[in-house]
Write an enzyme that holds these catalytic residues in place. Structure first.
Site, PDB file in Angstrom:
ATOM      1  N   HIS A  17     -18.279  64.686   3.423  1.00 14.89           N
ATOM      2  CA  HIS A  17     -17.257  63.736   3.902  1.00 14.89           C
ATOM      3  C   HIS A  17     -15.856  64.243   3.552  1.00 14.89           C
ATOM      4  O   HIS A  17     -14.950  64.222   4.369  1.00 14.89           O
ATOM      5  CB  HIS A  17     -17.421  62.375   3.216  1.00 14.89           C
ATOM      6  CG  HIS A  17     -18.630  61.593   3.617  1.00 14.89           C
ATOM      7  ND1 HIS A  17     -19.489  61.052   2.690  1.00 14.89           N
ATOM      8  CD2 HIS A  17     -19.113  61.215   4.823  1.00 14.89           C
ATOM      9  CE1 HIS A  17     -20.445  60.379   3.312  1.00 14.89           C
ATOM     10  NE2 HIS A  17     -20.247  60.472   4.607  1.00 14.89           N
ATOM     11  N   LYS A  41     -29.097  47.200   3.037  1.00 11.96           N
ATOM     12  CA  LYS A  41     -29.703  46.668   1.813  1.00 11.96           C
ATOM     13  C   LYS A  41     -29.997  47.739   0.760  1.00 11.96           C
ATOM     14  O   LYS A  41     -30.286  47.426  -0.374  1.00 11.96           O
ATOM     15  CB  LYS A  41     -30.956  45.855   2.141  1.00 11.96           C
ATOM     16  CG  LYS A  41     -32.033  46.590   2.895  1.00 11.96           C
ATOM     17  CD  LYS A  41     -33.214  45.654   3.124  1.00 11.96           C
ATOM     18  CE  LYS A  41     -34.392  46.326   3.793  1.00 11.96           C
ATOM     19  NZ  LYS A  41     -34.177  46.778   5.166  1.00 11.96           N
ATOM     20  N   ARG A  90     -23.204  67.082  12.067  1.00  9.88           N
ATOM     21  CA  ARG A  90     -24.031  68.003  11.301  1.00  9.88           C
ATOM     22  C   ARG A  90     -25.089  68.643  12.194  1.00  9.88           C
ATOM     23  O   ARG A  90     -24.990  69.789  12.565  1.00  9.88           O
ATOM     24  CB  ARG A  90     -24.694  67.251  10.130  1.00  9.88           C
ATOM     25  CG  ARG A  90     -23.735  66.926   9.014  1.00  9.88           C
ATOM     26  CD  ARG A  90     -24.272  65.867   8.095  1.00  9.88           C
ATOM     27  NE  ARG A  90     -24.411  64.601   8.806  1.00  9.88           N
ATOM     28  CZ  ARG A  90     -24.785  63.463   8.248  1.00  9.88           C
ATOM     29  NH1 ARG A  90     -25.115  63.441   6.977  1.00  9.88           N
ATOM     30  NH2 ARG A  90     -24.858  62.363   8.966  1.00  9.88           N
ATOM     31  N   SER A 128     -25.291  61.087   2.418  1.00 13.02           N
ATOM     32  CA  SER A 128     -25.247  60.116   1.319  1.00 13.02           C
ATOM     33  C   SER A 128     -26.651  59.663   0.946  1.00 13.02           C
ATOM     34  O   SER A 128     -26.945  59.426  -0.223  1.00 13.02           O
ATOM     35  CB  SER A 128     -24.416  58.888   1.719  1.00 13.02           C
ATOM     36  OG  SER A 128     -23.084  59.235   1.918  1.00 13.02           O
TER      37      SER A 128
HETATM   38  P1  ADP Z   1     -22.358  56.236   8.966  1.00 15.41           P
HETATM   39  O1  ADP Z   1     -23.087  55.155   8.267  1.00 15.41           O
HETATM   40  O2  ADP Z   1     -21.315  55.768   9.941  1.00 15.41           O
HETATM   41  O3  ADP Z   1     -23.202  57.379   9.495  1.00 15.41           O
HETATM   42  P2  ADP Z   1     -21.646  58.019   6.832  1.00 15.41           P
HETATM   43  O4  ADP Z   1     -20.913  57.620   5.614  1.00 15.41           O
HETATM   44  O5  ADP Z   1     -23.053  58.453   6.684  1.00 15.41           O
HETATM   45  O6  ADP Z   1     -21.472  56.816   7.797  1.00 15.41           O
HETATM   46  O7  ADP Z   1     -20.852  59.154   7.594  1.00 15.41           O
HETATM   47  C1  ADP Z   1     -19.526  58.972   8.014  1.00 15.41           C
HETATM   48  C2  ADP Z   1     -19.093  60.166   8.850  1.00 15.41           C
HETATM   49  O8  ADP Z   1     -19.162  61.348   8.090  1.00 15.41           O
HETATM   50  C3  ADP Z   1     -19.950  60.419  10.075  1.00 15.41           C
HETATM   51  O9  ADP Z   1     -19.107  60.908  11.095  1.00 15.41           O
HETATM   52  C4  ADP Z   1     -20.904  61.484   9.613  1.00 15.41           C
HETATM   53  O10 ADP Z   1     -21.396  62.247  10.694  1.00 15.41           O
HETATM   54  C5  ADP Z   1     -19.976  62.293   8.746  1.00 15.41           C
HETATM   55  N1  ADP Z   1     -20.700  63.058   7.749  1.00 15.41           N
HETATM   56  C6  ADP Z   1     -21.606  62.620   6.861  1.00 15.41           C
HETATM   57  N2  ADP Z   1     -22.051  63.616   6.089  1.00 15.41           N
HETATM   58  C7  ADP Z   1     -21.396  64.732   6.509  1.00 15.41           C
HETATM   59  C8  ADP Z   1     -21.423  66.114   6.110  1.00 15.41           C
HETATM   60  N3  ADP Z   1     -22.252  66.545   5.160  1.00 15.41           N
HETATM   61  N4  ADP Z   1     -20.608  66.972   6.753  1.00 15.41           N
HETATM   62  C9  ADP Z   1     -19.798  66.546   7.743  1.00 15.41           C
HETATM   63  N5  ADP Z   1     -19.732  65.265   8.171  1.00 15.41           N
HETATM   64  C10 ADP Z   1     -20.513  64.375   7.555  1.00 15.41           C
END
Ligand code: ADP
Length: 160
Positions: A17, A41, A90, A128
């Site tokens: 992120h 949840k 990704r 995450s």
């Molecule tokens: P969501 O619940 O909307 O998927 P996330 O917190 O999982 O939210 O992800 C938010 C954004 O960050 C999304 O655009 C996701 O594709 C991107 N993202 C998550 N992990 C990575 C990563 N390792 N590298 C690049 N982008 C990521």
């Protein structure tokens, strides 16, 4: 002025992120990291905790702010000048989901564009949910989450 909106759950924010946020901060005048109110949840951290983490790990980036939103991303985006939704891509799995989201968002508001930043190679498989799983079993998280929140994530995993 162009504003990048980086929406997500950020439970917790990972180095993947942060990589996308940093790159957006170089490309746009301002970046707003928008934390979705509902992380589901299985959330490890509360909304306030997730926002606090993001504030701490982006503190040195002068043009990044953190907000939360309970609603459609395009409605949040409307509060800003020339907003662009920025999402990280990704794998092919992200691709399908992100294209679906982009289509709905475009139908909801044709003026809000979405752009995609390809994940940095070393973070392609980082999520995450993987971090939450590893934290539960006490694995070393230092390659996956920013050092400022490393201990908190490890501790929360141990407590679960
Ligand atoms: P969501 O619940 O909307 O998927 P996330 O917190 O999982 O939210 O992800 C938010 C954004 O960050 C999304 O655009 C996701 O594709 C991107 N993202 C998550 N992990 C990575 C990563 N390792 N590298 C690049 N982008 C990521």
């Amino acid at each position: 002025m162009r504003t990048a909106i980086c929406p997500g759950s950020y439970d917790p924010i990972t180095l993947g992120h942060l990589n996308v946020i940093r790159r957006a901060a170089r490309l746009f005048d301002k970046v707003v990291v928008c934390v979705g109110v509902n992380a589901g949840k299985h959330a490890l951290f509360t909304l306030e905790e997730r926002m606090d983490h993001i504030r701490r790990v982006t503190a040195r980036l002068g043009n990044v702010e953190v907000a939360s939103w309970d609603g459609l991303q395009v409605d949040f985006a409307k509060n800003y000048e020339n907003p662009v939704l920025v999402r990280g891509l990704r794998t092919i799995t992200d691709f399908e989901y992100e294209f679906q989201m982009e289509m709905f968002n475009k139908r909801l508001n044709k003026d809000v564009e979405t752009i995609f930043l390809a994940a940095a190679e070393k973070y392609t498989y980082l999520s995450s949910s993987a971090v939450r799983e590893l934290a539960l079993y006490g694995a070393d998280l230092s390659s996956y989450v920013p050092y400022e929140i490393l201990e908190e994530v490890a501790e929360r995993g141990r407590a679960k």
